[in-house]
Design a protein around this motif. Structure first.
Motif, PDB file in Angstrom:
ATOM      1  N   MET A  69     -88.702  -7.525  20.511  1.00  0.00           N
ATOM      2  CA  MET A  69     -87.783  -6.378  20.526  1.00  0.00           C
ATOM      3  C   MET A  69     -88.251  -5.255  19.610  1.00  0.00           C
ATOM      4  O   MET A  69     -87.572  -4.235  19.474  1.00  0.00           O
ATOM      5  CB  MET A  69     -86.384  -6.816  20.067  1.00  0.00           C
ATOM      6  CG  MET A  69     -85.568  -7.503  21.121  1.00  0.00           C
ATOM      7  SD  MET A  69     -85.334  -6.498  22.588  1.00  0.00           S
ATOM      8  CE  MET A  69     -84.031  -5.394  22.049  1.00  0.00           C
ATOM      9  N   THR A  70     -89.373  -5.465  18.931  1.00  0.00           N
ATOM     10  CA  THR A  70     -89.922  -4.531  17.938  1.00  0.00           C
ATOM     11  C   THR A  70     -88.954  -4.272  16.776  1.00  0.00           C
ATOM     12  O   THR A  70     -88.993  -3.230  16.140  1.00  0.00           O
ATOM     13  CB  THR A  70     -90.405  -3.192  18.564  1.00  0.00           C
ATOM     14  OG1 THR A  70     -89.287  -2.461  19.065  1.00  0.00           O
ATOM     15  CG2 THR A  70     -91.408  -3.420  19.674  1.00  0.00           C
ATOM     16  N   LEU A  71     -88.085  -5.252  16.517  1.00  0.00           N
ATOM     17  CA  LEU A  71     -87.237  -5.181  15.327  1.00  0.00           C
ATOM     18  C   LEU A  71     -88.025  -5.644  14.104  1.00  0.00           C
ATOM     19  O   LEU A  71     -87.636  -5.384  12.971  1.00  0.00           O
ATOM     20  CB  LEU A  71     -85.986  -6.059  15.508  1.00  0.00           C
ATOM     21  CG  LEU A  71     -85.070  -5.658  16.672  1.00  0.00           C
ATOM     22  CD1 LEU A  71     -84.038  -6.730  16.958  1.00  0.00           C
ATOM     23  CD2 LEU A  71     -84.402  -4.321  16.372  1.00  0.00           C
ATOM     24  N   LEU A  72     -89.122  -6.348  14.365  1.00  0.00           N
ATOM     25  CA  LEU A  72     -90.050  -6.787  13.321  1.00  0.00           C
ATOM     26  C   LEU A  72     -91.458  -6.497  13.806  1.00  0.00           C
ATOM     27  O   LEU A  72     -91.692  -6.437  15.020  1.00  0.00           O
ATOM     28  CB  LEU A  72     -89.956  -8.306  13.117  1.00  0.00           C
ATOM     29  CG  LEU A  72     -88.717  -8.930  12.525  1.00  0.00           C
ATOM     30  CD1 LEU A  72     -88.850 -10.456  12.615  1.00  0.00           C
ATOM     31  CD2 LEU A  72     -88.534  -8.495  11.084  1.00  0.00           C
ATOM     32  N   LYS A  73     -92.395  -6.375  12.859  1.00  0.00           N
ATOM     33  CA  LYS A  73     -93.801  -6.228  13.226  1.00  0.00           C
ATOM     34  C   LYS A  73     -94.590  -7.438  12.761  1.00  0.00           C
ATOM     35  O   LYS A  73     -94.364  -7.919  11.644  1.00  0.00           O
ATOM     36  CB  LYS A  73     -94.395  -4.979  12.559  1.00  0.00           C
ATOM     37  CG  LYS A  73     -94.028  -3.715  13.274  1.00  0.00           C
ATOM     38  CD  LYS A  73     -94.828  -2.537  12.775  1.00  0.00           C
ATOM     39  CE  LYS A  73     -94.459  -1.321  13.624  1.00  0.00           C
ATOM     40  NZ  LYS A  73     -95.226  -0.154  13.312  1.00  0.00           N
TER      41      LYS A  73
END
Ligand SMILES: Nc1ncnc2c1ncn2[C@@H]1O[C@H](COP(=O)(O)OP(=O)(O)O)[C@@H](O)[C@H]1O
Ligand SMILES: [Mg+2]
Length: 263
Positions: A69-73
């Motif tokens: 979800m691209t909430l983290l990298k």
């Protein structure tokens, strides 16, 4: 956009359901401080498949969904969705690839000050640039699919938890994602509301060609919908296979222990 006249989904014939990999994680490492949660993880999901992640709390399941979800990298590795890189990638590409992915969380996260209908139309209008009319028509179709047509003018606070979660599912699908990520979507619900939400998800799994990546502790549901089950432990896939194999003949002691604790 000319999406107005399309039905919510067109079911493809079984032979057309797997056209290669939709999601690929390669050598993905994620650390929080000096805690390595995912350590060079490789993992892929084919288009149209329903893959379920099981495993003990803290094993890294939510982290995988949050990376998608691209909430983290990630700290290292690559993530590819439908042949396009999501990480590493320039911001513009991330925004485009990210549109292929929808997620439903344990906590429904609906907009409390908006009606049910507006919760579903907001992102298609503002993010996809759909006309308000087209977005409403689509929202009505989705609300029918999740059995909430009569509640479209209500606010989330007027609905039960199960109804709110069905709105959240409709809201995710309104963006026409290619993959739906589901993170323990029934864990926060009162027991009597769980079945209604799982029935909606079973229906989506059966009647659409959307790819599903699902974290759940509902093992009967996982058995029903999954093409593949992945057993996670400490950020690694320790066992993968059909639901029949994983639930009936698990190979690893860790899988057996986990299943005997949750079944
Ligand atoms: N934002 C964060 N900061 C620090 N540690 C985190 C964070 N998110 C998750 N973790 C840690 O990463 C590990 C994996 O968490 P998670 O992916 O949520 O596991 P699961 O979903 O399998 O229960 C856990 O040890 C958790 O405490
Ligand atoms: Mg989790």
């Amino acid at each position: 956009m000319s999406t107005d006249t399309h039905p919510p989904f067109e079911k493809k014939p079984a032979s057309a359901r797997s056209d290669g990999e939709l999601i690929r994680l390669e050598q993905v490492t994620k650390r929080f401080g000096d805690h390595t949660v995912l350590d060079h993880l490789d993992f892929s999901v084919d288009a149209g498949k329903h893959v379920t992640l099981i495993g003990p709390s803290g094993s890294g399941k939510t982290t995988i969904l949050r990376l998608l979800m691209t909430l983290l990298k990630p700290d290292e590795g690559t993530i590819t969705v439908a042949g396009e890189q999501l990480f590493p990638a320039p911001d513009k590409q991330v925004r485009e690839v990210r549109k292929k992915i929808g997620m439903v969380f344990q906590q429904f996260n609906l907009f409390p000050n908006m009606t049910v209908l507006r919760n579903i139309t907001e992102a298609p209008v503002t993010v996809l640039g759909m006309s308000k009319d087209a977005a409403e028509e689509r929202a009505r179709e989705l609300l029918e699919m999740v059995g909430l047509t009569e509640h479209l003018d209500k606010h989330p606070g007027q609905l039960s938890g199960g109804q709110q979660q069905r709105v959240a599912i409709a809201r995710a699908l309104a963006m026409r994602p290619q993959v739906l990520l589901l993170d323990e979507v029934t864990s926060a619900l009162d027991p009597e509301l769980v079945a209604g939400v799982l029935d909606v998800l079973r229906d989506i799994a059966r009647s659409t060609d959307i790819t599903m990546l699902c974290v759940t502790h509902e093992m009967n549901f996982a058995r029903d919908i999954s093409d593949q089950v992945l057993m996670f432990d400490s950020g690694r896939i320790i066992e993968a296979g059909s639901p029949e194999k994983i639930f009936s003949e698990p190979e690893h002691d860790r899988t057996r222990e986990f299943l005997s604790a949750v079944l």
